[in-house]
Design a protein around this motif. Structure first.
Motif, mmCIF file in Angstrom:
data_model
loop_
_atom_site.group_PDB
_atom_site.id
_atom_site.type_symbol
_atom_site.label_atom_id
_atom_site.label_comp_id
_atom_site.label_asym_id
_atom_site.label_seq_id
_atom_site.Cartn_x
_atom_site.Cartn_y
_atom_site.Cartn_z
ATOM 1 N N LEU A 70 0.837 -1.200 0.000
ATOM 2 C CA LEU A 70 0.000 0.000 0.000
ATOM 3 C C LEU A 70 0.874 1.252 0.000
ATOM 4 O O LEU A 70 0.610 2.207 -0.727
ATOM 5 C CB LEU A 70 -0.940 -0.009 1.208
ATOM 6 C CG LEU A 70 -1.880 1.181 1.331
ATOM 7 C CD1 LEU A 70 -2.809 1.262 0.120
ATOM 8 C CD2 LEU A 70 -2.691 1.077 2.613
ATOM 9 N N ARG A 71 1.923 1.238 0.798
ATOM 10 C CA ARG A 71 2.856 2.363 0.852
ATOM 11 C C ARG A 71 3.484 2.596 -0.518
ATOM 12 O O ARG A 71 3.572 3.726 -0.989
ATOM 13 C CB ARG A 71 3.941 2.092 1.895
ATOM 14 C CG ARG A 71 4.932 3.197 2.044
ATOM 15 C CD ARG A 71 6.206 2.698 2.728
ATOM 16 N NE ARG A 71 7.267 3.623 2.522
ATOM 17 C CZ ARG A 71 7.966 3.751 1.401
ATOM 18 N NH1 ARG A 71 7.707 3.004 0.374
ATOM 19 N NH2 ARG A 71 8.924 4.636 1.304
ATOM 20 N N MET A 74 1.129 4.249 -2.823
ATOM 21 C CA MET A 74 0.966 5.673 -2.517
ATOM 22 C C MET A 74 2.154 6.493 -3.035
ATOM 23 O O MET A 74 1.984 7.645 -3.432
ATOM 24 C CB MET A 74 0.767 5.883 -1.020
ATOM 25 C CG MET A 74 -0.546 5.312 -0.508
ATOM 26 S SD MET A 74 -2.004 5.964 -1.354
ATOM 27 C CE MET A 74 -2.110 7.573 -0.600
ATOM 28 N N SER A 123 0.716 4.718 4.553
ATOM 29 C CA SER A 123 0.157 5.304 3.333
ATOM 30 C C SER A 123 0.489 6.788 3.245
ATOM 31 O O SER A 123 0.901 7.286 2.196
ATOM 32 C CB SER A 123 -1.362 5.118 3.292
ATOM 33 O OG SER A 123 -1.682 3.762 3.219
#
Length: 186
Positions: A70-71, A74, A123
């Motif tokens: 997810l990071r 982002m 995130s």
């Protein structure tokens, strides 16, 4: 094609070479190079220490993998906000806001937060570091002296590599004494 490119390079007027001292003497360029180096180091430290933080907090590897994915998403999504963010805030303030967002999010990871909050913080740090990274690179390229864009970007890459070598050593020593969460408090 190579022969034609070679001919074009001979026909193109060349600017006189720019001295390294000239690039380093430009205060804003120096700060952008240093800032870019810290962004690269922060990204690396996040990727290195989040699995350790997960182990320390007894979070399973699959969840940590999702957090890091997810990071990473982002970081890529931050590029979509580059033009709008710079139009809204200007390039300098855009960098300051995105760096502060990332710093606060990373500092939040030092706290004993629940797993859902780690997802949110990672995130936000990915968004902040992604936007700051591309913004500093863009501004650096625009502010580089005429004929010295390549040398300026090469200097940034050198700073990045130095930061990747030096900063983790200090942070690793600190983590040994204070625990993994302290890495993110810095």
């Amino acid at each position: 094609i190579a022969l034609r490119m070679r001919q074009l390079s001979r026909d193109t007027p060349q600017a006189p070479p720019t001295r390294l001292a000239t690039i380093l003497g430009e205060r804003q360029l120096l700060w952008l190079i240093l800032g870019g180096s810290l962004i690269v180091a922060a990204n690396d430290l996040t990727l290195i220490y989040i699995p350790y933080l997960g182990a320390e907090r007894e979070i399973d590897a699959a969840t940590i993998g999702l957090m890091l994915s997810l990071r990473a998403g982002m970081v890529l999504a931050a590029r979509l906000f580059l033009v709008g963010g710079q139009r809204l805030l200007g390039p300098n303030l855009s960098i300051v806001v995105s760096l502060n967002l990332a710093a606060l999010a990373l500092a939040g990871l030092a706290l004993p937060v629940p797993v859902w909050a780690m997802f949110v913080l990672l995130s936000l740090s990915g968004l902040g570091l992604g936007l700051a990274g591309i913004s500093t690179l863009s501004l650096l390229a625009n502010l580089a002296p005429v004929g010295a864009r390549g040398a300026t970007l090469a200097l940034r890459m050198t700073g990045n590599r130095m930061a990747q070598m030096v900063i983790p050593v200090g942070v690793g020593a600190m983590a040994g004494f204070l625990g993994v969460g302290a890495v993110f408090g810095v």
